[in-house]
Design a protein around this motif. Structure first.
Motif, PDB file in Angstrom:
ATOM      1  N   ALA A 287      33.656  25.068  59.629  1.00  0.00           N
ATOM      2  CA  ALA A 287      34.145  25.949  58.576  1.00  0.00           C
ATOM      3  C   ALA A 287      33.290  26.660  57.805  1.00  0.00           C
ATOM      4  O   ALA A 287      32.027  26.420  57.583  1.00  0.00           O
ATOM      5  N   THR A 288      33.906  28.043  57.568  1.00  0.00           N
ATOM      6  CA  THR A 288      32.937  29.050  56.652  1.00  0.00           C
ATOM      7  C   THR A 288      33.929  29.691  55.818  1.00  0.00           C
ATOM      8  O   THR A 288      35.219  30.161  56.213  1.00  0.00           O
ATOM      9  N   PHE A 289      33.778  29.652  54.631  1.00  0.00           N
ATOM     10  CA  PHE A 289      34.319  30.170  53.628  1.00  0.00           C
ATOM     11  C   PHE A 289      33.724  31.651  53.092  1.00  0.00           C
ATOM     12  O   PHE A 289      32.576  31.529  52.167  1.00  0.00           O
ATOM     13  N   TYR A 290      34.299  32.777  53.335  1.00  0.00           N
ATOM     14  CA  TYR A 290      34.013  34.109  52.502  1.00  0.00           C
ATOM     15  C   TYR A 290      34.755  34.359  51.418  1.00  0.00           C
ATOM     16  O   TYR A 290      35.962  34.410  51.729  1.00  0.00           O
ATOM     17  N   TYR A 291      34.080  34.656  50.186  1.00  0.00           N
ATOM     18  CA  TYR A 291      34.635  34.604  49.199  1.00  0.00           C
ATOM     19  C   TYR A 291      34.290  36.118  48.438  1.00  0.00           C
ATOM     20  O   TYR A 291      33.184  36.040  48.096  1.00  0.00           O
ATOM     21  N   GLY A 292      35.120  36.880  48.138  1.00  0.00           N
ATOM     22  CA  GLY A 292      34.827  38.307  47.486  1.00  0.00           C
ATOM     23  C   GLY A 292      35.105  38.145  45.811  1.00  0.00           C
ATOM     24  O   GLY A 292      36.220  37.667  45.635  1.00  0.00           O
ATOM     25  N   ALA A 293      34.137  38.442  45.169  1.00  0.00           N
ATOM     26  CA  ALA A 293      34.226  38.882  43.925  1.00  0.00           C
ATOM     27  C   ALA A 293      33.552  40.117  43.616  1.00  0.00           C
ATOM     28  O   ALA A 293      32.919  40.879  44.114  1.00  0.00           O
ATOM     29  N   ARG A 294      33.973  40.721  42.500  1.00  0.00           N
ATOM     30  CA  ARG A 294      33.360  41.883  41.729  1.00  0.00           C
ATOM     31  C   ARG A 294      32.050  41.747  41.540  1.00  0.00           C
ATOM     32  O   ARG A 294      30.989  42.491  41.690  1.00  0.00           O
ATOM     33  N   THR A 295      31.704  40.981  40.415  1.00  0.00           N
ATOM     34  CA  THR A 295      30.559  40.533  39.915  1.00  0.00           C
ATOM     35  C   THR A 295      30.105  39.097  39.800  1.00  0.00           C
ATOM     36  O   THR A 295      31.335  38.427  40.005  1.00  0.00           O
ATOM     37  N   VAL A 296      28.910  38.871  39.319  1.00  0.00           N
ATOM     38  CA  VAL A 296      28.653  37.274  39.165  1.00  0.00           C
ATOM     39  C   VAL A 296      29.535  36.657  38.311  1.00  0.00           C
ATOM     40  O   VAL A 296      29.922  35.529  38.641  1.00  0.00           O
TER      41      VAL A 296
ATOM     42  N   PRO B 227      28.610  45.097  42.008  1.00  0.00           N
ATOM     43  CA  PRO B 227      27.484  44.214  41.172  1.00  0.00           C
ATOM     44  C   PRO B 227      26.798  45.393  40.097  1.00  0.00           C
ATOM     45  O   PRO B 227      26.739  46.195  40.325  1.00  0.00           O
ATOM     46  N   ASP B 228      26.861  44.468  38.969  1.00  0.00           N
ATOM     47  CA  ASP B 228      26.384  45.576  37.768  1.00  0.00           C
ATOM     48  C   ASP B 228      24.829  45.257  37.810  1.00  0.00           C
ATOM     49  O   ASP B 228      24.258  44.558  38.743  1.00  0.00           O
ATOM     50  N   SER B 229      24.275  46.098  36.833  1.00  0.00           N
ATOM     51  CA  SER B 229      22.697  45.866  36.734  1.00  0.00           C
ATOM     52  C   SER B 229      22.283  44.547  36.352  1.00  0.00           C
ATOM     53  O   SER B 229      21.201  44.141  36.887  1.00  0.00           O
ATOM     54  N   ALA B 230      22.864  43.596  35.606  1.00  0.00           N
ATOM     55  CA  ALA B 230      22.549  42.214  35.458  1.00  0.00           C
ATOM     56  C   ALA B 230      22.635  41.682  36.736  1.00  0.00           C
ATOM     57  O   ALA B 230      21.564  40.756  36.902  1.00  0.00           O
ATOM     58  N   ASP B 231      23.557  41.749  37.492  1.00  0.00           N
ATOM     59  CA  ASP B 231      23.701  40.998  38.853  1.00  0.00           C
ATOM     60  C   ASP B 231      22.394  41.308  39.546  1.00  0.00           C
ATOM     61  O   ASP B 231      21.826  40.394  40.576  1.00  0.00           O
ATOM     62  N   SER B 232      22.155  42.823  39.592  1.00  0.00           N
ATOM     63  CA  SER B 232      21.069  43.181  40.648  1.00  0.00           C
ATOM     64  C   SER B 232      19.875  42.443  40.323  1.00  0.00           C
ATOM     65  O   SER B 232      19.133  42.342  41.448  1.00  0.00           O
ATOM     66  N   ALA B 233      19.693  42.055  39.049  1.00  0.00           N
ATOM     67  CA  ALA B 233      18.330  41.561  38.848  1.00  0.00           C
ATOM     68  C   ALA B 233      18.216  40.100  39.369  1.00  0.00           C
ATOM     69  O   ALA B 233      17.104  39.795  39.726  1.00  0.00           O
TER      70      ALA B 233
END
Length: 353
Positions: free
Chosen positions: A242-251, A279-285
């Protein structure tokens, strides 16, 4: 109560008796016939079928996106909105005979709120315990209707846990501003509150007679039914990759990562692949995972999914895009099972349905 009429479903040859005051889907569910459905509100088209015999049908309100006028004129119908005023023969277009014949009876009951914990900035992990009756049965992946306190409105949410002897039910629910149930859950609910419920609904359940690989695709509160299925697979020793692909906007929109990591050793070749679409700037880091739309991430990771079963849950646009992507990658349409989390009224519903 109105007059009763016989509705026969083909090609499975099952007949039920339907009161004019009931929609066909509801009548079938009460008689243990589990037809494919999603929102129950005439918005998702999961229950779309074709009328082979009979014409006298009245409809509750529905979305013409789910049933365009030209399709209705050609004989298509939405079972969750249709009331039979004569005997009918209905051709099921989207069905699974194993599921149809294994339906559980609808049961009303009372639950008590055990906890209501935030898991992200806009999602809650609601846990309730059954007060009465002694048991409400369900299959992992199904959902429960809640009566919104102080109203006659209901909202539907997928169970995030497998059935258990303790009568505990868990939900992952998105909070919408001014949503009817959301406002209660966000500002008013107290531990010990009693809520009126009914279950089980939905056909987002694991097909037991198959051993093919599994692909799960979800987003937002779509975490709930997939988590329920994965927990049940771990408990039952199901040996399907099984593989679970989960989409979210940001962390800050991610949740249950630790539990999914803990489940991995109990599952066969399990992979959890979260992706951030905005992803926002905080996520990118600090983020070293996938970015982009979850359907694009599936394409990047999967070259050939022929023979796999796929389970998709989330907002209709995501579900539609995922179904298109999965079929292009080789998944047979009859092996794609989905829940479209459509909204009801004030931007509310089955994890929004």
């Amino acid at each position: 109560m109105g007059d009763k009429h016989v509705v026969r479903f083909e090609p499975v040859g099952i007949e039920i008796e339907v009161d004019e005051d009931q929609n066909i889907l509801r009548a079938a569910a009460e008689q243990g016939v589990q037809l494919m459905h999603g929102c129950k509100e005439g918005q998702c088209a999961a229950c779309k079928s074709f009328v082979l015999e009979g014409e006298d049908i009245e409809y509750d309100s529905y979305s013409t996106f789910a049933l365009p006028d030209y399709e209705k004129e050609e004989g298509s119908t939405l079972l969750c909105r249709a009331h039979a005023y004569e005997d009918l023969v209905i051709e099921l277009l989207n069905y699974d005979e194993e599921i149809i014949r294994s339906g559980l009876p609808l049961t009303k009951g009372t639950v008590e709120v055990v906890s209501n914990e935030p898991v992200t900035h806009d999602m809650r992990h609601l846990t309730v315990k059954l007060v009465e009756p002694a048991e409400i049965k369900f299959f992992p992946g199904q959902y429960m209707d809640f009566v919104v306190p102080g109203t006659e409105e209901t909202r539907s949410f997928s169970m995030a846990n497998p059935p258990n002897r303790d009568g505990i039910y868990e939900f992952v629910i998105k909070i919408y501003s001014d949503g009817l149930f959301s406002e209660y859950l966000d500002k008013k609910v107290q531990v010990g509150d009693k809520l009126q419920v009914e279950a089980p609904f939905g056909t987002f359940t694991l097909r037991q007679n198959r051993n093919s690989p599994l692909i799960f695709v979800g987003g937002g509160a779509g975490m709930a039914p997939v988590l329920g299925l994965l927990r049940a697979m771990a408990e039952g020793g199901v040996e399907r990759r099984a593989t679970f692909y989960y989409g979210a906007r940001t962390v800050k929109d991610l949740c249950f990562e630790r539990e999914l990591a803990a489940l991995a050793p109990q599952l066969t070749g399990f992979r959890f692949v979260p992706a951030l679409s905005e992803p926002d700037s905080a996520d990118s880091a600090g983020w070293d995972g996938e970015t982009g739309l979850i359907t694009d991430v599936v394409r990047q990771h999967e070259a050939d999914l022929k023979g796999a079963d796929a389970y998709v849950c989330g907002p209709p646009p995501m579900v539609d895009a995922a179904i298109a992507t999965l079929t292009q990658l080789g998944v047979s349409e009859q092996n794609i099972f989905y829940d479209k989390f459509t909204t009801t009224g004030e931007q509310e519903g089955e994890d929004g349905q």
